[in-house]
Each structure stands twice: as C-alpha cells, then as structure tokens.
Scaffold this motif. Sequence first.
Motif, PDB file in Angstrom:
ATOM      1  N   ASP A   3       0.813  -1.227   0.000  1.00 55.77           N
ATOM      2  CA  ASP A   3       0.000   0.000   0.000  1.00 55.77           C
ATOM      3  C   ASP A   3       0.841   1.269   0.000  1.00 55.77           C
ATOM      4  OD1 ASP A   3      -2.630  -0.731  -0.173  1.00 55.77           O
ATOM      5  OD2 ASP A   3      -2.896  -1.024   1.972  1.00 55.77           O
ATOM      6  N   ILE A   4       1.869   1.306  -0.848  1.00 60.24           N
ATOM      7  CA  ILE A   4       2.686   2.527  -0.807  1.00 60.24           C
ATOM      8  C   ILE A   4       2.099   3.638  -1.680  1.00 60.24           C
ATOM      9  CG2 ILE A   4       4.954   1.621  -0.086  1.00 60.24           C
ATOM     10  CD1 ILE A   4       5.684   1.219  -2.917  1.00 60.24           C
ATOM     11  N   PHE A   5       1.108   3.288  -2.525  1.00 62.41           N
ATOM     12  CA  PHE A   5       0.552   4.313  -3.411  1.00 62.41           C
ATOM     13  C   PHE A   5      -0.805   4.840  -2.934  1.00 62.41           C
ATOM     14  CE2 PHE A   5       3.243   1.607  -6.176  1.00 62.41           C
ATOM     15  CZ  PHE A   5       4.247   2.544  -6.390  1.00 62.41           C
ATOM     16  N   GLN A   6      -1.265   4.349  -1.797  1.00 59.86           N
ATOM     17  CA  GLN A   6      -2.543   4.811  -1.262  1.00 59.86           C
ATOM     18  C   GLN A   6      -2.306   5.526   0.068  1.00 59.86           C
ATOM     19  OE1 GLN A   6      -6.870   2.790  -0.368  1.00 59.86           O
ATOM     20  NE2 GLN A   6      -5.078   1.647   0.192  1.00 59.86           N
ATOM     21  N   SER A   7      -3.044   6.607   0.306  1.00 61.00           N
ATOM     22  CA  SER A   7      -2.812   7.334   1.560  1.00 61.00           C
ATOM     23  C   SER A   7      -3.427   6.571   2.732  1.00 61.00           C
ATOM     24  CB  SER A   7      -3.418   8.734   1.488  1.00 61.00           C
ATOM     25  OG  SER A   7      -4.814   8.667   1.658  1.00 61.00           O
ATOM     26  N   MET A   8      -2.856   6.823   3.876  1.00 61.24           N
ATOM     27  CA  MET A   8      -3.373   6.227   5.114  1.00 61.24           C
ATOM     28  C   MET A   8      -4.819   6.679   5.349  1.00 61.24           C
ATOM     29  SD  MET A   8      -2.380   4.333   7.648  1.00 61.24           S
ATOM     30  CE  MET A   8      -3.002   3.969   9.286  1.00 61.24           C
TER      31      MET A   8
ATOM     32  N   ASN B  37      -0.995  12.566   3.830  1.00 64.48           N
ATOM     33  CA  ASN B  37       0.284  12.629   3.114  1.00 64.48           C
ATOM     34  C   ASN B  37       1.187  11.434   3.321  1.00 64.48           C
ATOM     35  OD1 ASN B  37      -0.297  15.103   2.042  1.00 64.48           O
ATOM     36  ND2 ASN B  37       0.522  16.225   3.805  1.00 64.48           N
ATOM     37  N   ILE B  38       0.677  10.422   4.018  1.00 63.80           N
ATOM     38  CA  ILE B  38       1.561   9.301   4.318  1.00 63.80           C
ATOM     39  C   ILE B  38       0.964   8.018   3.717  1.00 63.80           C
ATOM     40  CG2 ILE B  38       0.694   8.477   6.566  1.00 63.80           C
ATOM     41  CD1 ILE B  38       3.850   9.051   7.289  1.00 63.80           C
ATOM     42  N   PRO B  39       1.816   7.173   3.139  1.00 65.11           N
ATOM     43  CA  PRO B  39       1.257   5.966   2.520  1.00 65.11           C
ATOM     44  C   PRO B  39       0.670   4.997   3.546  1.00 65.11           C
ATOM     45  CG  PRO B  39       3.657   6.051   2.246  1.00 65.11           C
ATOM     46  CD  PRO B  39       3.261   7.304   2.945  1.00 65.11           C
ATOM     47  N   ALA B  40      -0.296   4.220   3.060  1.00 62.85           N
ATOM     48  CA  ALA B  40      -0.995   3.276   3.940  1.00 62.85           C
ATOM     49  C   ALA B  40      -0.079   2.141   4.401  1.00 62.85           C
ATOM     50  CB  ALA B  40      -2.218   2.715   3.236  1.00 62.85           C
ATOM     51  N   LEU B  41       1.124   2.080   3.858  1.00 60.61           N
ATOM     52  CA  LEU B  41       2.141   1.172   4.386  1.00 60.61           C
ATOM     53  C   LEU B  41       2.217   1.309   5.906  1.00 60.61           C
ATOM     54  CD1 LEU B  41       4.872  -0.456   4.347  1.00 60.61           C
ATOM     55  CD2 LEU B  41       6.005   1.705   3.837  1.00 60.61           C
ATOM     56  N   TYR B  42       2.014   2.561   6.369  1.00 66.48           N
ATOM     57  CA  TYR B  42       2.237   2.828   7.783  1.00 66.48           C
ATOM     58  C   TYR B  42       1.090   2.399   8.686  1.00 66.48           C
ATOM     59  CZ  TYR B  42       6.623   4.792   6.553  1.00 66.48           C
ATOM     60  OH  TYR B  42       7.898   4.925   6.084  1.00 66.48           O
TER      61      TYR B  42
END
Length: 227
Positions: free
Chosen positions: A165-170, A200-205
């Motif tokens: 999920d690096i291209f989707q926002s959290m 502004n942060i990717p959903a990776l987080y």
Amino acid sequence: MSKKRVVVIGSGFAGLSVATHLASSGYEVTILEKNSTPGGRARKFEAEGFVFDMGPSWYWMPDVFDTYFAHFGKKVSDYYQLKRLDPSYAVIFGQDDFVDIPADLDAFRALLESMEPGAAAQLDTFLEQAAYKYKVGIQDLVYRPSRSVFEFTSPALLADMLRMDIFQSMAKHVRKFFKEDKIIRLMEFPVLFLGETAQNIPALYSLMNYADIALGTWYPEGVCIRL
Ligand SMILES: Cc1cc2nc3c(=O)[nH]c(=O)nc-3n(C[C@H](O)[C@H](O)[C@H](O)COP(=O)(O)OP(=O)(O)OC[C@H]3O[C@@H](n4cnc5c(N)ncnc54)[C@H](O)[C@@H]3O)c2cc1C
C-alpha cells in the motif's frame, strides 16, 4: 595490527546502536556528543529533585529492542523490565471526551464494535494486512543497510511492495474500513509519530497500528513511568 578507528557523532539511540555494533565488529569507537549526557532526545532532565523525560514515553516495537540486545548475546530483561499498562493510554477528543484504549485485543475489538457495528470484523482484516506490512517492512526493509537501491529490487520484494500500500494514503485506507469519525481518528493517530498527516503518508504505515494494537504499548519500569 591496530584496530580501525571510527568516530560516531551523537549518542542518541541511532548513535549508540551504530557505535556498539561497530565496537562488537572490532572497531575502536569514539562517540562525540554535544550534550553533557548521552541519550539524545531520550535523555532525562533533573531539577530540584524532580525527573522529567525529555522525549519518549511509549515503548513500541519491542522486537526491535530484542533484536538489538540479542546481537550482543543479551536480553532486554538484563537491563530493564517492561510493563504493559492497561489501559495502554487514553485518546482525548475534547473536554470530557476521551476513550481509554484497552491493552487486550478482544477488549479493543469490543470497544470499536460499540462505536460502529461491524467495526470489530473490519479491524481483524485491517490488522491482518497491517501485520503483513510490519513483517515485510521491518524484516525486509528496515534491516537492510540501504547502501544501494539494488538491495530493494529482488522480484520477491518487489511483489511484496505491491501489497504494501505505498501508493494509497493512510487516510483513504482507514476510511475503507471504518466510517465512525472517532475510530478513524484513533486509527490515524499513530502517523503523528512520523511527523506527517494521514493524507500525506502511505498506507504502508498501518504497520504502526499493528505495532500499537497487536504488539502493544509498553513502559520500561523506572525509565518512562515514575509512579
Ligand atoms: C517529546 C518527544 C516524545 C517522543 N516520544 C516517543 C515515544 O513515545 N516513543 C518513541 O519510540 N519515540 C518517541 N520519540 C522519538 C524518539 O525520541 C526519537 O526518535 C529518538 O530518540 C531519536 O534518536 P536518534 O538517535 O535518531 O536522534 P537523537 O536522539 O536526536 O540523537 C542525536 C544526538 O546527536 C547529538 N548531536 C547532534 N549533532 C551533533 C554534533 N554536531 N556534535 C555532537 N553531537 C551532536 C545530539 O545532541 C543527540 O544526542 C519522541 C521524541 C520527542 C522529542
């Protein structure tokens, strides 16, 4: 043959970690620190008999510390004891408007369910994905030395990245699971630690949510809590 000499600037967690790893690899290490005591942002401040923490109060991702000490044949418990508090912490939405976050996962599920019917099941899926991101993020990304971009170009890792999920926002990610505003704010808040907003942060987080809810919020006794 004389040992190779290395100078490490700064004695925060990062400096102390690199210095101890280099020393254990046989280097002669000198740490330069501008403050009078080590610890960086995790220092303490003492005045008139009172002790204040200058920085961290929450101990997240205990596995990272376990890995650090294991490298030297030690255990966390050789140096300090960890305590899991229940409730872990409280989130304050406004005056007289707060929610205690229970340490127990089932109790947390029940809390979300009471705020939004169906949210407990949604949490299970959210955490399942977050657990995957945590595993890949910590083991396959964080522990790589980052000397070259080629460290991150193995086919297996690239395939993993698509699930990260690096291209989707959290912000968007959380709203796919939950509708209730307070739950959204609860799930978005850990990105605060990264100095960013959920937009502004990717959903990776969402891996931070896994660290919080599944691995838990811990307090090193005598370090961060003084009762
Ligand atoms: C208020 C606050 C609350 C926090 N809460 C938490 C929390 O609950 N949980 C958590 O995990 N993290 C928390 N953090 C973040 C955590 O404290 C930091 O991520 C961590 O301490 C950073 O470590 P570091 O080694 O990267 O940097 P630092 O701790 O900043 O270390 C850098 C060191 O380098 C020294 N230095 C810099 N330049 C020079 C120079 N030119 N010469 C000599 N020395 C130099 C500095 O004096 C410092 O000692 C919090 C931070 C703050 C400020």
